[in-house]
Motif scaffolding. Structure first.
Motif, mmCIF file in Angstrom:
data_model
loop_
_atom_site.group_PDB
_atom_site.id
_atom_site.type_symbol
_atom_site.label_atom_id
_atom_site.label_comp_id
_atom_site.label_asym_id
_atom_site.label_seq_id
_atom_site.Cartn_x
_atom_site.Cartn_y
_atom_site.Cartn_z
ATOM 1 N N MET A 81 0.755 -1.297 -0.026
ATOM 2 C CA MET A 81 0.030 -0.048 -0.045
ATOM 3 C C MET A 81 0.990 1.388 -0.024
ATOM 4 O O MET A 81 0.515 1.999 -0.563
ATOM 5 C CB MET A 81 -1.033 0.049 1.121
ATOM 6 N N ALA A 82 1.951 1.307 0.954
ATOM 7 C CA ALA A 82 2.884 2.308 0.862
ATOM 8 C C ALA A 82 3.595 2.600 -0.643
ATOM 9 O O ALA A 82 3.489 3.747 -1.104
ATOM 10 C CB ALA A 82 3.782 2.104 1.908
ATOM 11 N N GLN A 84 2.345 1.817 -3.442
ATOM 12 C CA GLN A 84 1.570 2.161 -4.456
ATOM 13 C C GLN A 84 1.206 3.717 -4.134
ATOM 14 O O GLN A 84 0.874 4.496 -5.110
ATOM 15 C CB GLN A 84 0.001 1.378 -4.250
ATOM 16 N N HIS A 85 1.043 4.160 -3.096
ATOM 17 C CA HIS A 85 0.732 5.537 -2.769
ATOM 18 C C HIS A 85 1.785 6.330 -3.091
ATOM 19 O O HIS A 85 1.775 7.412 -3.760
ATOM 20 C CB HIS A 85 0.348 5.850 -1.157
ATOM 21 N N THR A 88 2.154 7.604 -6.768
ATOM 22 C CA THR A 88 1.335 8.866 -7.210
ATOM 23 C C THR A 88 1.637 10.045 -6.462
ATOM 24 O O THR A 88 1.327 11.246 -7.090
ATOM 25 C CB THR A 88 -0.153 8.658 -6.532
ATOM 26 N N LEU A 95 0.708 16.125 -1.805
ATOM 27 C CA LEU A 95 0.190 15.683 -0.370
ATOM 28 C C LEU A 95 -0.820 16.870 0.072
ATOM 29 O O LEU A 95 -1.265 16.367 1.186
ATOM 30 C CB LEU A 95 1.354 15.408 0.549
#
Length: 98
Positions: A81-82, A84-85, A88, A95
């Motif tokens: 998850m980290a 993948q984020h 972006t 942010l």
């Protein structure tokens, strides 16, 4: 822990961890246990290898108290998850929230 490691190899790591943690504090350990420092030293020299092997065969390891253990699949999911984020995120402005 590497599943391919032999119990003997894991026992060596366990013994090393125990020695590293106790070498500088044998007098404090002895005082806390109410025994002589020489008794602690003798326990370590006479029984550490066998105790380490027992722990290795039991599937245990020795880690400092401040360490925490997490299931590998949980950590893998967090890392996924980290990653993948972070793909972006192009700049710090990405942010920001409006």
């Amino acid at each position: 822990m590497n599943d391919q490691e032999t119990p003997a190899a894991r026992a060596t790591k366990i013994a090393s961890s125990i020695l590293k943690a106790t070498t500088r504090s044998q007098s404090a350990i002895a005082a806390a246990m109410g025994i002589n420092e020489s008794t602690v030293s003798r326990l370590m020299s006479d029984h550490l290898d066998k105790l380490s092997l027992v722990l290795a065969h039991a599937g245990l390891r020795v880690v400092p108290m401040e360490m925490r253990c997490f299931p590998p699949d949980y950590v893998d999911a967090l890392l996924l998850m980290a990653k993948q984020h972070l793909r972006t995120v192009e700049s710090v402005r990405t942010l920001e929230w409006d």
